[in-house]
Design an enzyme around this catalytic site. Structure first.
Site, short mmCIF file in Angstrom:
data_model
loop_
_atom_site.label_atom_id
_atom_site.label_comp_id
_atom_site.label_asym_id
_atom_site.label_seq_id
_atom_site.Cartn_x
_atom_site.Cartn_y
_atom_site.Cartn_z
N LYS A 11 0.83 -1.20 0.00
CA LYS A 11 0.00 0.00 0.00
C LYS A 11 0.88 1.27 0.00
O LYS A 11 2.10 1.18 0.19
CB LYS A 11 -0.93 -0.05 1.22
CG LYS A 11 -1.91 -1.25 1.19
CD LYS A 11 -2.77 -1.30 2.45
CE LYS A 11 -3.81 -2.40 2.39
NZ LYS A 11 -4.66 -2.43 3.61
N TYR A 51 -12.17 -2.37 -3.21
CA TYR A 51 -12.66 -2.51 -1.83
C TYR A 51 -14.19 -2.42 -1.74
O TYR A 51 -14.72 -2.09 -0.68
CB TYR A 51 -12.00 -1.47 -0.94
CG TYR A 51 -10.63 -1.90 -0.42
CD1 TYR A 51 -10.49 -3.09 0.30
CD2 TYR A 51 -9.50 -1.12 -0.62
CE1 TYR A 51 -9.25 -3.49 0.78
CE2 TYR A 51 -8.25 -1.52 -0.13
CZ TYR A 51 -8.14 -2.71 0.57
OH TYR A 51 -6.92 -3.11 1.06
N PHE A 59 -15.31 3.12 7.56
CA PHE A 59 -13.97 3.55 7.16
C PHE A 59 -13.75 3.54 5.65
O PHE A 59 -12.65 3.83 5.18
CB PHE A 59 -12.91 2.69 7.85
CG PHE A 59 -13.05 1.19 7.61
CD1 PHE A 59 -12.59 0.62 6.43
CD2 PHE A 59 -13.63 0.38 8.56
CE1 PHE A 59 -12.71 -0.74 6.19
CE2 PHE A 59 -13.76 -1.00 8.33
CZ PHE A 59 -13.29 -1.56 7.15
N THR A 93 -4.86 -7.57 10.77
CA THR A 93 -5.23 -6.25 10.21
C THR A 93 -4.77 -5.11 11.11
O THR A 93 -4.21 -4.13 10.63
CB THR A 93 -6.78 -6.19 10.06
OG1 THR A 93 -7.22 -7.36 9.36
CG2 THR A 93 -7.20 -4.94 9.31
N ARG A 104 3.04 -6.35 9.35
CA ARG A 104 2.24 -5.30 9.98
C ARG A 104 2.76 -4.96 11.38
O ARG A 104 2.76 -3.79 11.77
CB ARG A 104 0.76 -5.71 9.99
CG ARG A 104 0.13 -5.56 8.58
CD ARG A 104 -1.19 -6.22 8.47
NE ARG A 104 -1.93 -5.80 7.28
CZ ARG A 104 -3.05 -6.38 6.87
NH1 ARG A 104 -3.57 -7.39 7.55
NH2 ARG A 104 -3.67 -5.95 5.79
N ASN A 114 -1.81 -0.01 7.13
CA ASN A 114 -1.19 -1.26 7.57
C ASN A 114 -0.35 -1.94 6.50
O ASN A 114 -0.17 -3.14 6.49
CB ASN A 114 -2.25 -2.20 8.16
CG ASN A 114 -3.33 -2.54 7.16
OD1 ASN A 114 -3.25 -2.17 5.99
ND2 ASN A 114 -4.35 -3.26 7.59
N HIS A 117 -1.80 -5.53 1.59
CA HIS A 117 -3.07 -6.24 1.39
C HIS A 117 -2.77 -7.66 0.94
O HIS A 117 -1.81 -7.88 0.20
CB HIS A 117 -3.91 -5.57 0.29
CG HIS A 117 -5.03 -6.46 -0.21
ND1 HIS A 117 -6.24 -6.55 0.43
CD2 HIS A 117 -5.07 -7.37 -1.23
CE1 HIS A 117 -7.00 -7.45 -0.19
NE2 HIS A 117 -6.31 -7.96 -1.20
N GLU A 128 -9.44 -10.95 -7.43
CA GLU A 128 -8.52 -9.82 -7.29
C GLU A 128 -7.39 -9.90 -8.32
O GLU A 128 -6.95 -8.87 -8.84
CB GLU A 128 -7.96 -9.78 -5.87
CG GLU A 128 -9.03 -9.41 -4.84
CD GLU A 128 -8.55 -9.46 -3.40
OE1 GLU A 128 -9.35 -9.14 -2.50
OE2 GLU A 128 -7.37 -9.84 -3.15
P1 ADP Z 1 -7.32 -7.18 5.78
O1 ADP Z 1 -6.57 -6.16 4.95
O2 ADP Z 1 -6.48 -7.69 6.92
O3 ADP Z 1 -7.92 -8.29 4.95
P2 ADP Z 1 -10.02 -6.05 5.98
O4 ADP Z 1 -10.32 -6.75 4.70
O5 ADP Z 1 -10.95 -6.27 7.13
O6 ADP Z 1 -8.54 -6.40 6.50
O7 ADP Z 1 -9.97 -4.49 5.73
C1 ADP Z 1 -9.41 -3.95 4.56
C2 ADP Z 1 -8.56 -2.77 4.92
O8 ADP Z 1 -9.39 -1.73 5.43
C3 ADP Z 1 -7.53 -3.01 6.04
O9 ADP Z 1 -6.35 -3.64 5.59
C4 ADP Z 1 -7.30 -1.60 6.53
O10 ADP Z 1 -6.43 -0.87 5.65
C5 ADP Z 1 -8.71 -1.01 6.46
N1 ADP Z 1 -9.45 -1.19 7.71
C6 ADP Z 1 -9.97 -2.34 8.22
N2 ADP Z 1 -10.60 -2.14 9.39
C7 ADP Z 1 -10.47 -0.82 9.65
C8 ADP Z 1 -10.92 0.04 10.72
N3 ADP Z 1 -11.61 -0.44 11.76
N4 ADP Z 1 -10.60 1.36 10.64
C9 ADP Z 1 -9.92 1.87 9.60
N5 ADP Z 1 -9.47 1.12 8.55
C10 ADP Z 1 -9.75 -0.21 8.57
MG MG Z 2 -9.42 -8.19 3.50
#
Ligand code: ADP
Ligand code: MG
Length: 143
Positions: A11, A51, A59, A93, A104, A114, A117, A128
């Site tokens: 990212k 997304y 968010f 995450t 992370r 973070n 992805h 994807e």
């Molecule tokens: P991951 O990337 O671990 O698969 P998710 O698919 O749940 O996690 O979320 C996608 C992305 O959205 C996360 O990697 C992060 O950048 C953002 N995100 C997730 N949860 C939050 C939150 N509670 N507040 C802000 N950003 C979030």
């Molecule tokens: Mg995800």
């Protein structure tokens, strides 16, 4: 165990911190092979589309804006159990909950910023990869 492909993104914060080599090195040391790679600046449509599953989350708007705040490195990786292996190397995450030694834990500033992805299952991985590398964009590793 089976050979899988997964979609990986460094990212904008990871690119800004100059972590591309460090992150790819972790994947390669774990036995994952890069089969497609591209640096790009996501359009609004691409970030929103990628997304879309999170479009109802509070968010979402910030997430789209963060993902467009600079260039990203988009990669397809291949290897045994690539999807789970890649997620293990990324860590949880929220970096506060991520295991020591994960990307992370080591580099993420927050639950939003973070660094990486990774696809979360075989169906999303296929979707994807097609989203970014459809039409022959994945290169077989013949050596
Ligand atoms: P991951 O990337 O671990 O698969 P998710 O698919 O749940 O996690 O979320 C996608 C992305 O959205 C996360 O990697 C992060 O950048 C953002 N995100 C997730 N949860 C939050 C939150 N509670 N507040 C802000 N950003 C979030
Ligand atoms: Mg995800």
């Amino acid at each position: 165990m089976s050979v899988e492909q997964t979609l990986s993104i460094i990212k904008p914060d990871g690119v800004e911190k100059n972590l591309i080599g460090e992150i790819y090195s972790r994947f390669e040391k774990a036995g994952l092979q890069i089969v497609a790679a591209r640096m790009m600046h996501l359009t609004k449509e691409q970030a929103e589309g990628f997304y879309a599953v999170h479009s109802e989350r509070p968010f979402y708007k910030d997430l789209v804006s963060y993902m467009r705040s600079g260039p990203v490195m988009v990669t397809a990786l291949e290897g045994e159990s690539a999807i789970d292996k890649h997620r293990e190397i990324m860590g949880a995450t929220n970096p506060a909950n991520a295991d020591p030694g994960t990307i992370r834990k080591d580099f993420a500033a927050s639950i939003e910023e973070n660094v990486v992805h990774g696809s979360d299952g075989p169906e999303t991985a296929a979707q994807e990869i097609a989203f970014f590398f459809g039409d022959g964009g994945v290169c077989p590793r013949t050596r």
